[in-house]
Design a protein around this motif. Structure first.
Motif, PDB file in Angstrom:
ATOM      1  N   THR A   7      17.239 -14.180  24.076  1.00 52.81           N
ATOM      2  CA  THR A   7      17.865 -13.789  22.805  1.00 52.81           C
ATOM      3  C   THR A   7      19.309 -14.269  22.685  1.00 52.81           C
ATOM      4  OG1 THR A   7      18.464 -11.635  23.756  1.00 52.81           O
ATOM      5  CG2 THR A   7      16.403 -11.755  22.535  1.00 52.81           C
ATOM      6  N   ASP A   9      13.120  -4.655  23.852  1.00 49.59           N
ATOM      7  CA  ASP A   9      13.509  -4.213  25.184  1.00 49.59           C
ATOM      8  C   ASP A   9      13.064  -2.761  25.366  1.00 49.59           C
ATOM      9  OD1 ASP A   9      14.612  -3.962  27.681  1.00 49.59           O
ATOM     10  OD2 ASP A   9      16.684  -3.796  26.994  1.00 49.59           O
ATOM     11  N   THR A  63      14.813  -7.349  31.698  1.00 53.25           N
ATOM     12  CA  THR A  63      15.792  -7.283  30.604  1.00 53.25           C
ATOM     13  C   THR A  63      16.728  -8.479  30.642  1.00 53.25           C
ATOM     14  OG1 THR A  63      15.658  -4.878  30.409  1.00 53.25           O
ATOM     15  CG2 THR A  63      17.669  -5.912  29.610  1.00 53.25           C
ATOM     16  N   THR A  64      17.063  -8.955  31.828  1.00 54.46           N
ATOM     17  CA  THR A  64      17.901 -10.159  31.938  1.00 54.46           C
ATOM     18  C   THR A  64      17.201 -11.350  31.287  1.00 54.46           C
ATOM     19  OG1 THR A  64      18.934  -9.373  33.977  1.00 54.46           O
ATOM     20  CG2 THR A  64      19.058 -11.738  33.543  1.00 54.46           C
ATOM     21  N   ARG A 115      17.486 -10.966  27.614  1.00 55.37           N
ATOM     22  CA  ARG A 115      18.853 -11.235  27.162  1.00 55.37           C
ATOM     23  C   ARG A 115      19.143 -12.742  27.159  1.00 55.37           C
ATOM     24  NH1 ARG A 115      22.504  -7.205  26.655  1.00 55.37           N
ATOM     25  NH2 ARG A 115      24.225  -8.551  27.301  1.00 55.37           N
ATOM     26  N   LEU A 148      21.937 -13.379  24.481  1.00 55.12           N
ATOM     27  CA  LEU A 148      22.972 -12.406  24.851  1.00 55.12           C
ATOM     28  C   LEU A 148      23.560 -12.698  26.224  1.00 55.12           C
ATOM     29  CD1 LEU A 148      21.156  -9.216  23.530  1.00 55.12           C
ATOM     30  CD2 LEU A 148      23.131 -10.353  22.496  1.00 55.12           C
ATOM     31  N   GLU A 149      22.840 -13.501  27.014  1.00 57.65           N
ATOM     32  CA  GLU A 149      23.352 -13.977  28.310  1.00 57.65           C
ATOM     33  C   GLU A 149      23.222 -15.492  28.344  1.00 57.65           C
ATOM     34  OE1 GLU A 149      24.704 -12.430  30.830  1.00 57.65           O
ATOM     35  OE2 GLU A 149      24.171 -10.314  30.562  1.00 57.65           O
ATOM     36  N   PHE A 167      16.640  -3.469  20.220  1.00 51.96           N
ATOM     37  CA  PHE A 167      17.239  -2.953  21.452  1.00 51.96           C
ATOM     38  C   PHE A 167      16.612  -1.625  21.872  1.00 51.96           C
ATOM     39  CE2 PHE A 167      20.504  -5.623  19.495  1.00 51.96           C
ATOM     40  CZ  PHE A 167      20.809  -6.464  20.554  1.00 51.96           C
TER      41      PHE A 167
END
Length: 214
Positions: free
Chosen positions: A51, A162, A44-45, A48, A53-54, A84
């Motif tokens: 995308t 995800d 998931t990291t 992210r 998000l991180e 999501f």
């Protein structure tokens, strides 16, 4: 020449802990990449980071050999869409409003055009006639499809998921697999993070296995 998403030498840390270390991967146009691995391995990291998000500690992202920044909020530069795990639908908005909100606010798209696109996408994913329902009136599988339509309405080049089957029973899992494969046949490049190896093998052109770093 086919388009391609490329991630080069990605490093992501949380504090002193390295979650992803020097990872590189390519996803060809219209391919489905499944990302699998044990819990805590960084699946998931990675999603992210791709995308936006991180923020990454180092590494580069390319689309069609042109470098891009996934965290760039400019809608004209949008490459990646995301569905999501918990759908993240607004409970106080109808299905149609959930889908049209971002294109109108973020892309400043014409309301009439946005609604027409939303209705076409809903029909394509078997949700015709659900435009005026609220999320609480939908099944888990229907919420999942609305979340996919909402992501598609932003017209991304690559669609990421995800754990799209984590809350679904086996019959609905097969339904999601069919949707993902249908989208591939319509030209969509996709990345699917999943713990479900059977599902990953069913849909994927390629599988990326990630391991927890020691």
């Amino acid at each position: 020449m086919l388009s391609m998403l490329e991630v080069k030498n990605l490093v992501k840390r949380f504090g002193s802990r390295t979650i992803i270390n020097d990872l590189s991967v390519k996803v060809n146009d219209q391919d489905i990449l499944s990302v699998v691995g044990p819990s805590g391995a960084g699946k998931t990291t990675l999603l992210r980071c791709i995308t936006g998000l991180e923020r990454v500690d180092s590494g580069k992202f390319y689309w069609d050999n042109q470098e891009f920044d996934p965290t760039d909020a400019n809608p004209q530069n949008m490459i990646i869409g995301v569905v999501f795990q918990d759908y993240q639908l607004f409970p106080n908005l109808t299905v149609l409003d959930n889908i049209t909100l971002a294109p109108k606010l973020v892309k400043k798209a014409d309301t009439k055009d946005v609604k027409r696109t939303a209705v076409e996408l809903l029909e394509r994913l078997g949700l015709a006639g659900k435009e005026n329902l609220y999320p609480y009136q939908l099944s888990g599988g229907q919420k999942q499809r609305v979340a996919i339509v909402r992501a598609l309405a932003m017209n991304p080049k690559v669609l990421c998921y995800d754990e799209p089957t984590s809350a679904l029973d086996p019959e609905l899992r097969d339904e999601v697999a069919k949707i993902i494969i249908d989208l591939k046949q319509q030209g969509m490049t996709q990345i699917v993070v999943t713990h479900d190896m059977d599902f990953a093998e069913k849909i994927a052109d390629n599988i990326l296995r990630v391991e927890q770093l020691k």
